[in-house]
Write an enzyme that holds these catalytic residues in place. Structure first.
Site, mmCIF file in Angstrom:
data_model
loop_
_atom_site.group_PDB
_atom_site.id
_atom_site.type_symbol
_atom_site.label_atom_id
_atom_site.label_comp_id
_atom_site.label_asym_id
_atom_site.label_seq_id
_atom_site.Cartn_x
_atom_site.Cartn_y
_atom_site.Cartn_z
ATOM 1 N N HIS A 277 0.854 -1.109 -0.035
ATOM 2 C CA HIS A 277 -0.002 0.042 0.139
ATOM 3 C C HIS A 277 0.773 1.200 0.131
ATOM 4 O O HIS A 277 0.466 2.528 0.633
ATOM 5 C CB HIS A 277 -0.837 -0.133 1.190
ATOM 6 C CG HIS A 277 -1.830 -0.938 1.236
ATOM 7 N ND1 HIS A 277 -3.250 -0.917 0.654
ATOM 8 C CD2 HIS A 277 -1.968 -2.328 1.342
ATOM 9 C CE1 HIS A 277 -4.055 -2.033 0.580
ATOM 10 N NE2 HIS A 277 -3.207 -2.724 1.233
ATOM 11 N N ASP A 328 0.718 -4.461 5.758
ATOM 12 C CA ASP A 328 -0.009 -5.684 5.614
ATOM 13 C C ASP A 328 -0.114 -5.852 3.902
ATOM 14 O O ASP A 328 0.642 -5.003 3.168
ATOM 15 C CB ASP A 328 -1.457 -5.239 5.955
ATOM 16 C CG ASP A 328 -2.112 -4.051 5.224
ATOM 17 O OD1 ASP A 328 -1.378 -3.062 5.096
ATOM 18 O OD2 ASP A 328 -3.415 -4.259 4.981
ATOM 19 N N GLU A 329 -0.551 -6.894 3.520
ATOM 20 C CA GLU A 329 -0.658 -7.214 2.017
ATOM 21 C C GLU A 329 0.405 -6.904 1.145
ATOM 22 O O GLU A 329 0.631 -6.365 0.329
ATOM 23 C CB GLU A 329 -1.949 -6.440 1.682
ATOM 24 C CG GLU A 329 -3.185 -6.946 2.281
ATOM 25 C CD GLU A 329 -4.445 -6.283 1.744
ATOM 26 O OE1 GLU A 329 -5.343 -7.082 1.689
ATOM 27 O OE2 GLU A 329 -4.485 -5.145 1.590
ATOM 28 N N TYR A 330 1.610 -7.757 1.807
ATOM 29 C CA TYR A 330 2.874 -7.517 0.858
ATOM 30 C C TYR A 330 2.948 -9.128 0.270
ATOM 31 O O TYR A 330 2.042 -9.778 0.206
ATOM 32 C CB TYR A 330 3.977 -7.498 1.921
ATOM 33 C CG TYR A 330 5.073 -7.008 1.163
ATOM 34 C CD1 TYR A 330 5.488 -5.850 0.259
ATOM 35 C CD2 TYR A 330 6.448 -7.939 1.271
ATOM 36 C CE1 TYR A 330 6.728 -5.540 -0.288
ATOM 37 C CE2 TYR A 330 7.596 -7.678 0.372
ATOM 38 C CZ TYR A 330 7.467 -6.347 -0.175
ATOM 39 O OH TYR A 330 8.901 -6.124 -0.938
ATOM 40 N N THR A 362 -0.199 -9.477 8.925
ATOM 41 C CA THR A 362 0.009 -10.242 7.498
ATOM 42 C C THR A 362 0.512 -11.574 7.784
ATOM 43 O O THR A 362 0.357 -12.364 6.811
ATOM 44 C CB THR A 362 0.952 -9.168 6.635
ATOM 45 O OG1 THR A 362 0.397 -8.057 6.491
ATOM 46 C CG2 THR A 362 0.995 -9.822 5.228
#
Ligand SMILES: *[C@@H]1O[C@H](CO)[C@@H](O)[C@H](O)[C@H]1NC(C)=O
Ligand SMILES: *[C@@H]1O[C@H](CO)[C@@H](O)[C@H](O)[C@H]1NC(C)=O
Ligand SMILES: *[C@@H]1O[C@H](CO)[C@@H](O)[C@H](O)[C@H]1NC(C)=O
Ligand SMILES: *[C@@H]1O[C@H](CO)[C@@H](O)[C@H](O)[C@H]1NC(C)=O
Ligand SMILES: *[C@@H]1O[C@H](CO)[C@@H](O)[C@H](O)[C@H]1NC(C)=O
Ligand SMILES: *[C@@H]1O[C@H](CO)[C@@H](O)[C@H](O)[C@H]1NC(C)=O
Ligand SMILES: *[C@@H]1O[C@H](CO)[C@@H](O)[C@H](O)[C@H]1NC(C)=O
Ligand SMILES: *[C@@H]1O[C@H](CO)[C@@H](O)[C@H](O)[C@H]1NC(C)=O
Ligand SMILES: *[C@@H]1O[C@H](CO)[C@@H](O)[C@H](O)[C@H]1NC(C)=O
Ligand SMILES: *[C@@H]1O[C@H](CO)[C@@H](O)[C@H](O)[C@H]1NC(C)=O
Ligand SMILES: *[C@@H]1O[C@H](CO)[C@@H](O)[C@H](O)[C@H]1NC(C)=O
Ligand SMILES: *[C@@H]1O[C@H](CO)[C@@H](O)[C@H](O)[C@H]1NC(C)=O
EC number: 3.2.1.52
Length: 699
Positions: A277, A328-330, A362
């Site tokens: 992000h 998050d969301e890597y 994550t």
């Protein structure tokens, strides 16, 4: 209740749970009441007036005296006269005495000491609130205000003690993909505070979903992405683009947000998001991005130093002991890079500022490295507890995606709050799974630090207005606050007190409510002229002022581009009907303003198109309708629930809609709820006449 009362009558103490948000356990000693009309002053224990609570997350804790002053002005919401705040060495008759003591030890759900507890003692002559800290005392004043409201300004005589079960209670707002004015954030803090929530997590950088299957690199570099803190430090020059300076916070602005929230016991926890992000960072320095530019390339030698530069710049801004680095969301195939990033940033932030960090959960699957155990993980995964992490529950059952989502709701689910425990009963911060009790730690697990309910703006700035974020929380958040604190409120009790308590929340008017004697809030008949004053015939006295306009036989005419009628009002939230007759002159420019207010503007057109439009938060929402010039049209602008309409003449209602771009591959048309603009008529080029201007509080 009656049976219980008989049973304990022998000891002359009636133990009861007073209904409030949160609930409050109280031992009534007589059936007599204390009336707040007897109170002549607020007294602050002179020994502790300058004491502060050092145990909370904030680095700018208010003194007991400062909290007392806030309390004194909040009592105005109850219709009481303004009381003076004085120092004193003891309670006196006719006073509310605020003091600090350790005589009572307050414990959280895990049996640890908390400084947020308080005792509220009501005697025949006055009230004493004894906090374990100034913050504890302030929470006691919230209880007093609520009980006074629900008891018609009378409090039962007796004493109650109260403290939170969990230390972190509040919400997260995605201010990365939608800009929120500072005043709005401060009002949200006031909302949280009235229900004893102490944490407002601000997600300060993010981007729309970077759909690499569709977008070219050029399009990614141009996709909506924002970083909301604007420093003039050359080290971060260019991180905030100049066209977004007006949608970011300077240090002064951010200081004011933090101190205004701290004044009500709410700590701002800032989040700067990386290495996912993070498109705004690769839009600034494209060499830091992976092929998906929203993910940073952690093995690129400049990436971690750049993130350290950003944090070095902004850490001195932050008045909290904890900051959030996102994470998050890597890309899960780069788990080791991810963990290296998290641990490096944690050590850097700790050594630079002494602060702790939080990350989203994550939980990247590495075989060789682990996230440091002194990092709090914001998630809802039982295994993390087993692995020894502190977990801040951010239950995705209370995730909201503003306006539209294929998978998440748009409001807090109140049923889930009251019935979310899979073994029966209400949800609580230790409920990670509302369906399967096996996945929940025990209520007294010391590694559960609380809960943060998150609101995301996946579909960007035009999907919702500023206030629609508030409405996503408005009806459910107080109930959630009761559970975050450890209260035992039931759904019927909640429904029975919500409106009464909602009507007195100090420090905010998020509803944009306007006091009115009847349903007619404002009516300008333009019948009589008193100099520049335009008389409001509603009975509410909201007279306007006419500048450069003329009034004749029920018609007001704005004859020059700067002519205007100003009102003492600013904006009206749900629900309303604003009606008027309008005769716009063909001399009015295409984009001129019909009406403007604190939250919105009604324009004849947007400058190139002549479609009537409402503008809110810089976004224009146009109708497929052009107001005819040089003739009269009766118009009604209607805010009904979460939608906004306009009726012209005898035509059907037309609805203002917003068009959401869904990840670059589809569109979604949704309603948009826009406040009525009320501060000014004309003044920005508009020329023409109005008649029969009226605002109703119903739709
Ligand atoms: C309460 O106890 C703490 C340490 O346990 C002490 O620092 C503080 O001064 C005490 N406060 C009062 C009001 O006695
Ligand atoms: C009420 O009184 C009982 C008996 O003295 C005591 O155990 C309990 O803690 C009291 N409750 C509160 C809320 O003060
Ligand atoms: C990431 O950076 C490393 C080190 O400079 C480089 O070898 C690699 O090609 C980069 N990855 C991408 C996708 O650019
Ligand atoms: C974890 O905390 C300890 C002290 O409590 C500190 O020495 C260490 O550097 C911290 N580790 C990280 C990665 O922040
Ligand atoms: C971890 O080990 C498993 C099993 O050996 C393997 O399939 C997986 O690819 C490894 N993950 C990483 C990130 O190396
Ligand atoms: C708007 O309100 C309608 C009716 O009250 C409701 O069904 C709908 O879910 C709401 N939409 C949003 C986005 O809140
Ligand atoms: C709200 O939560 C309840 C209980 O968890 C669930 O049954 C219901 O489907 C949820 N409602 C919505 C609209 O998601
Ligand atoms: C509940 O969760 C446990 C642990 O994840 C799992 O083994 C079990 O199958 C789940 N039960 C149900 C009914 O889903
Ligand atoms: C007016 O709206 C049209 C259609 O949305 C748009 O193409 C145009 O750029 C807008 N003009 C201005 C000045 O915003
Ligand atoms: C910020 O500036 C941009 C570009 O000048 C403009 O489009 C936008 O309306 C402004 N936003 C605010 C909040 O004034
Ligand atoms: C707008 O209205 C005109 C005339 O009523 C109609 O021809 C046109 O298709 C409409 N446009 C849209 C985008 O709805
Ligand atoms: C506005 O009206 C809707 C019905 O259209 C109602 O559900 C809602 O509670 C009202 N909102 C307020 C703030 O009064």
């Amino acid at each position: 209740m009656r049976l219980l009362a008989l049973f304990v009558a022998a000891s002359a103490v009636v133990a009861e749970t007073l209904v409030g948000i949160p609930t409050f356990n109280f031992n009534a000693t007589t059936s007599a009441k204390f009336s707040l009309s007897q109170v002549k002053s607020i007294l602050v224990d002179e020994r502790f007036q300058h004491s502060v609570d050092l145990d909370g997350e904030t680095l700018i804790p208010p003194t007991l005296l400062a909290f007392a002053q806030t309390f004194a002005s909040d009592l105005l919401e109850l219709g009481l006269p303004k009381l003076s705040v004085q120092e004193a060495d003891a309670a006196r008759a006719g006073s509310i005495f605020l003091t600090i003591s350790n005589d009572t030890v307050f414990l959280d759900a895990a049996g640890r000491k908390t400084s947020e507890g308080y005792t509220l003692t009501v005697e025949e002559q006055g009230v004493v609130i004894t906090g374990a800290s100034p913050l504890g005392a302030f929470w006691g004043t919230r209880t007093l205000i609520q009980q006074a409201k629900l008891g018609d300004l009378e409090l039962p005589i007796g004493s109650g003690s109260d403290s939170p079960g969990w230390k972190t209670r509040g919400v997260m707002l995605d201010a990365g993909r939608h800009y929120y004015p500072p005043e709005f954030l401060i009002e949200i803090c006031a909302y949280l505070s009235f229900f004893k929530q102490n944490t407002f997590h601000l997600h300060l950088s993010d981007n729309l979903f970077n759909n690499v299957d569709i977008y070219s690199r050029e399009r990614s570099l141009d996709l909506y992405a924002a970083f909301r803190l604007n420093s003039d430090d050359p080290a971060v020059a260019g991180l905030v683009r100049p066209y977004r300076f007006n949608e970011s916070y300077t240090r002064d602005t951010f200081d004011n947000i933090q101190s205004s929230c701290a004044a009500r016991g709410v700590t701002i926890i800032p989040e700067l998001e990386a290495p996912g992000h993070a498109l705004v960072i690769s839009q600034w320095k494209p060499e830091l991005g992976l092929d998906d530019l929203s993910l940073l390339n952690i093995s690129f030698p400049e990436t971690i130093p750049t993130m350290e530069t950003i944090w070095r710049t902004f850490l001195p801004w932050f008045q909290a002991k904890t900051v959030h680095i996102g994470a998050d969301e890597y890309d899960s195939s780069l788990a080791d890079d991810y963990i290296l990033f998290v641990n490096t940033m944690s050590a850097f932030i700790r050594s630079t500022s002494g602060k702790s960090i939080r990350i989203w959960g994550t939980n990247e699957p590495s075989n060789t490295s682990v996230v440091s155990h002194n990092i709090t993980i914001q998630d809802q995964v039982l295994e993390l507890i087993g692995e020894g992490y502190e977990v801040l529950n951010s239950d995705d059952g209370f995730y909201i995606v503003n306006k539209f989502s294929g998978s998440y709701p748009q409001q807090l689910n109140i049923t889930r709050i009251f019935e979310g425990n899979p073994v029966g009963g209400a949800w609580a911060p230790n409920i990670f799974d509302t369906n399967n009790a096996t996945n929940n730690p025990p209520r007294n697990d010391p590694r559960v630090v609380g809960e943060i309910a998150a609101l995301w703006n996946d579909y960007g700035p035009n999907a919702s207005t500023v206030h629609e974020a508030y409405y996503a929380w408005r009806d459910g958040l107080p109930a959630l606050a009761d559970k975050q604190w450890g209260g035992v409120l039931t759904r019927p009790e909640y429904d029975s007190i919500f409106d009464a308590l909602h009507s007195i929340i100090p420090g905010q008017n998020l509803d944009r409510a306007i006091a009115s004697k009847t349903d007619v809030i404002l009516r300008y008949d333009f019948a009589t002229v008193h100099g520049e004053t335009v008389i409001d015939s509603s009975g509410n006295g909201y007279d306007g002022t006419c500048i450069g306009c003329s009034i004749n036989n029920g018609v007001i005419t704005l004859s020059s581009p700067s002519s205007r009628l100003t009102t003492p009002l600013t904006s009206k939230g749900r629900n309303y009907t604003l009606s008027f007759s309008i005769n716009p002159s063909s001399k009015s420019p295409i984009g001129s303003t019909i009406l403007s207010g604190a939250d919105s503007t009604l324009v004849l057109g947007n400058g190139t198109l002549s479609s009537l439009a409402l503008i809110s938060g810089n976004q224009a929402y146009a109708l497929n309708y052009t107001l005819p010039r040089d003739v009269w049209t009766d118009v009604a602008l209607i805010g009904r629930g979460n939608a906004t309409f306009l009726r012209a003449g005898s035509g059907d209602e037309m609805q203002f809609l917003t068009v959401l771009g869904i990840n670059g591959d589809s569109f979604e048309w949704e309603p948009i709820a826009i406040e009525a603009p009320l501060a000014q008529i004309g003044g920005d080029g508009f020329m023409g006449s109005f008649a029969k201007f009226e605002l109703l509080g119903t739709a």
